[in-house]
Design a protein around this motif. Structure first.
Motif, short mmCIF file in Angstrom:
data_model
loop_
_atom_site.label_atom_id
_atom_site.label_comp_id
_atom_site.label_asym_id
_atom_site.label_seq_id
_atom_site.Cartn_x
_atom_site.Cartn_y
_atom_site.Cartn_z
N ASP A 198 17.59 37.73 43.20
CA ASP A 198 16.19 38.08 42.93
C ASP A 198 15.48 38.56 44.19
O ASP A 198 14.53 39.36 44.10
CB ASP A 198 15.46 36.87 42.35
CG ASP A 198 15.90 36.53 40.93
OD1 ASP A 198 16.55 37.37 40.29
OD2 ASP A 198 15.59 35.40 40.48
N GLU A 199 15.92 38.07 45.35
CA GLU A 199 15.30 38.47 46.62
C GLU A 199 15.96 39.70 47.22
O GLU A 199 15.66 40.07 48.36
CB GLU A 199 15.36 37.30 47.61
CG GLU A 199 14.50 36.11 47.19
CD GLU A 199 14.54 34.98 48.19
OE1 GLU A 199 15.31 35.07 49.18
OE2 GLU A 199 13.80 33.98 48.00
N GLY A 200 16.85 40.33 46.46
CA GLY A 200 17.46 41.57 46.93
C GLY A 200 18.78 41.40 47.65
O GLY A 200 19.31 42.37 48.22
N GLY A 201 19.34 40.20 47.66
CA GLY A 201 20.63 39.99 48.29
C GLY A 201 21.74 40.68 47.51
O GLY A 201 21.65 40.88 46.30
N ALA A 202 22.80 41.04 48.22
CA ALA A 202 23.90 41.79 47.61
C ALA A 202 25.11 40.88 47.38
O ALA A 202 25.62 40.27 48.31
CB ALA A 202 24.30 42.96 48.51
N LEU A 203 25.53 40.80 46.13
CA LEU A 203 26.75 40.08 45.76
C LEU A 203 27.50 40.91 44.73
O LEU A 203 26.89 41.58 43.90
CB LEU A 203 26.43 38.71 45.16
CG LEU A 203 25.97 37.57 46.08
CD1 LEU A 203 25.65 36.34 45.24
CD2 LEU A 203 27.05 37.24 47.11
N ASP A 204 28.82 40.83 44.78
CA ASP A 204 29.66 41.51 43.80
C ASP A 204 30.41 40.49 42.95
O ASP A 204 30.76 39.40 43.44
CB ASP A 204 30.70 42.40 44.49
CG ASP A 204 30.08 43.64 45.13
OD1 ASP A 204 28.90 43.93 44.85
OD2 ASP A 204 30.78 44.31 45.91
N ALA A 205 30.67 40.85 41.71
CA ALA A 205 31.59 40.09 40.86
C ALA A 205 32.97 40.71 41.02
O ALA A 205 33.14 41.92 40.91
CB ALA A 205 31.15 40.16 39.40
N PHE A 206 33.95 39.86 41.30
CA PHE A 206 35.33 40.30 41.55
C PHE A 206 36.21 39.73 40.45
O PHE A 206 36.27 38.50 40.26
CB PHE A 206 35.79 39.79 42.92
CG PHE A 206 37.20 40.16 43.29
CD1 PHE A 206 37.46 41.28 44.06
CD2 PHE A 206 38.27 39.37 42.88
CE1 PHE A 206 38.76 41.61 44.41
CE2 PHE A 206 39.57 39.69 43.22
CZ PHE A 206 39.82 40.82 43.98
N THR A 207 36.90 40.60 39.71
CA THR A 207 37.69 40.15 38.58
C THR A 207 39.08 39.69 39.03
O THR A 207 39.81 40.44 39.68
CB THR A 207 37.85 41.26 37.53
OG1 THR A 207 36.56 41.65 37.07
CG2 THR A 207 38.67 40.78 36.34
N MET A 208 39.43 38.45 38.68
CA MET A 208 40.75 37.92 39.04
C MET A 208 41.82 38.53 38.15
O MET A 208 41.55 39.05 37.07
CB MET A 208 40.76 36.40 38.89
CG MET A 208 40.55 35.90 37.46
SD MET A 208 40.69 34.11 37.32
CE MET A 208 42.44 33.89 37.59
N GLY A 209 43.08 38.45 38.62
CA GLY A 209 44.19 39.01 37.85
C GLY A 209 45.21 37.99 37.41
O GLY A 209 46.06 38.28 36.58
N GLY A 210 45.14 36.79 37.96
CA GLY A 210 46.12 35.76 37.65
C GLY A 210 45.72 34.92 36.46
O GLY A 210 44.77 35.21 35.74
N ASP A 211 46.49 33.86 36.24
CA ASP A 211 46.20 32.90 35.18
C ASP A 211 45.50 31.69 35.79
O ASP A 211 45.94 31.16 36.82
CB ASP A 211 47.48 32.45 34.48
CG ASP A 211 48.17 33.60 33.76
OD1 ASP A 211 47.46 34.39 33.11
OD2 ASP A 211 49.41 33.71 33.87
N LEU A 212 44.42 31.26 35.15
CA LEU A 212 43.59 30.17 35.67
C LEU A 212 43.89 28.88 34.92
O LEU A 212 43.95 28.87 33.69
CB LEU A 212 42.12 30.53 35.53
CG LEU A 212 41.11 29.53 36.09
CD1 LEU A 212 41.14 29.53 37.61
CD2 LEU A 212 39.70 29.85 35.57
N TYR A 213 44.04 27.78 35.68
CA TYR A 213 44.26 26.46 35.08
C TYR A 213 43.23 25.49 35.63
O TYR A 213 43.14 25.30 36.85
CB TYR A 213 45.68 25.97 35.39
CG TYR A 213 46.75 26.87 34.81
CD1 TYR A 213 47.10 26.79 33.47
CD2 TYR A 213 47.37 27.82 35.60
CE1 TYR A 213 48.06 27.63 32.93
CE2 TYR A 213 48.33 28.67 35.08
CZ TYR A 213 48.67 28.57 33.74
OH TYR A 213 49.62 29.42 33.20
N ASP A 214 42.48 24.89 34.72
CA ASP A 214 41.49 23.89 35.10
C ASP A 214 42.18 22.53 35.16
O ASP A 214 42.36 21.86 34.14
CB ASP A 214 40.34 23.88 34.10
CG ASP A 214 39.24 22.88 34.47
OD1 ASP A 214 39.42 22.15 35.47
OD2 ASP A 214 38.22 22.84 33.77
#
Length: 294
Positions: A243-259
């Motif tokens: 909201d304050e103008g900071g820059a962030l990107d979303a990066f898509t993972m390619g592996g399998d995720l286990y919680d």
């Protein structure tokens, strides 16, 4: 230079009780390594040299695990068990430091990260949740690839994956203005919402426990009020940054995720990693095939 990673390990592990009653949940094993070792190895492979554990009382086993055990090493060396010796010796390569700080009370992920503020200072830093294990089928590790994206573009990164609609309300969900970055690609984030109802979710891109954040996030966390669950949420500070103008990107993972913070996820991780381990893959595969025909 990005070289610091904060790993919050102060949780009680209620989702894996009774196993976590006397053993830290991060010390539960996936095949032959505790979950925390898998995550620390992932961090080191991505170039992290300062591993900051945010911990609490009763979790000393985590730090002990990465210490040298001279007596055990001598026994293994005397018996000629070189492979086992190599597996426990020098878990932290030269130049890598493991540091722990205490979280005095459970006040949410944002508060846990804030506990490391004096160690991260004004530097950009990474955050890795120890419950989340990523299994990459190729030679590229998702977290290392995300670190490379940060170093190339100088923008913070938040790892995401697409989740089914019925799971959206379990996660922090990011808004990339309708974009869905391809695997191991990234897109600018416009907003983030913590565990939204499906009807209010801006996408199905869920945050999966890997972040690279600007040092300013610590300053924002200091003034972030309690949010969902009456806890200080990291996603709320990230939203303020955007909201304050900071820059962030979303990066898509390619592996399998286990919680691995829940029983089913831990079991799934053991099967997936066990089928790849040279000492267990053949026997485990035969066992699973036997089950499938019964």
């Amino acid at each position: 230079m990005l070289n610091k990673v904060v790993i919050p390990v102060a949780g009680l592990g209620t989702r894996v009780l009774p196993a976590s009653k006397s053993i830290p949940k991060e010390m539960l094993t996936v095949v032959d390594k505790p979950v925390i070792q898998h995550v620390v190895e992932e961090a080191i492979a991505a170039g992290m040299t300062q591993i900051i554990l945010v911990t609490r009382s009763g979790k000393s086993a985590l730090e002990d695990h990465f210490d040298r055990n001279a007596e055990l090493e001598q026994v293994l060396e005397a018996k000629g068990k070189d492979k086992l010796l190599a597996s426990i010796k020098d878990m932290l390569p030269r130049g890598v430091q493991l540091i722990s700080v205490r979280q005095d009370e459970a006040r949410g992920l944002g508060h846990a990260v804030l506990c490391a503020a004096e160690l991260t200072g004004a530097d950009d830093f990474a955050v890795m949740l120890p419950d989340m294990l990523i299994d990459n089928s190729d030679d590229t590790r998702d977290f290392a690839a995300m670190v490379d994206a940060y170093r190339q573009h100088g923008r913070g990164q938040v790892m995401v994956e697409q989740v089914p609609a019925d799971q959206v309300e379990r996660y922090g969900i990011v808004d990339c203005g309708g974009q869905t970055p391809a695997v191991r690609e990234h897109a600018p984030m416009q907003d983030v919402v913590e565990k939204p109802p499906l009807a209010e979710a801006p996408s199905n891109l869920a945050i999966v426990g890997r972040y690279i954040l600007p040092g300013k996030i610590m300053q924002l966390l200091q003034s972030t009020p309690p949010g969902a669950g009456n806890e200080i949420q990291l996603t709320d500070a990230i939203k303020t940054l955007l909201d304050e103008g900071g820059a962030l990107d979303a990066f898509t993972m390619g592996g399998d995720l286990y919680d691995c913070g829940n029983k089913a996820g831990l079991l799934k991780a053991n099967v997936a990693f066990g089928l790849k381990h040279p000492e267990t893959s053949e026997e485990l595969s035969a066992f699973l095939q036997g089950l499938s025909v019964k």
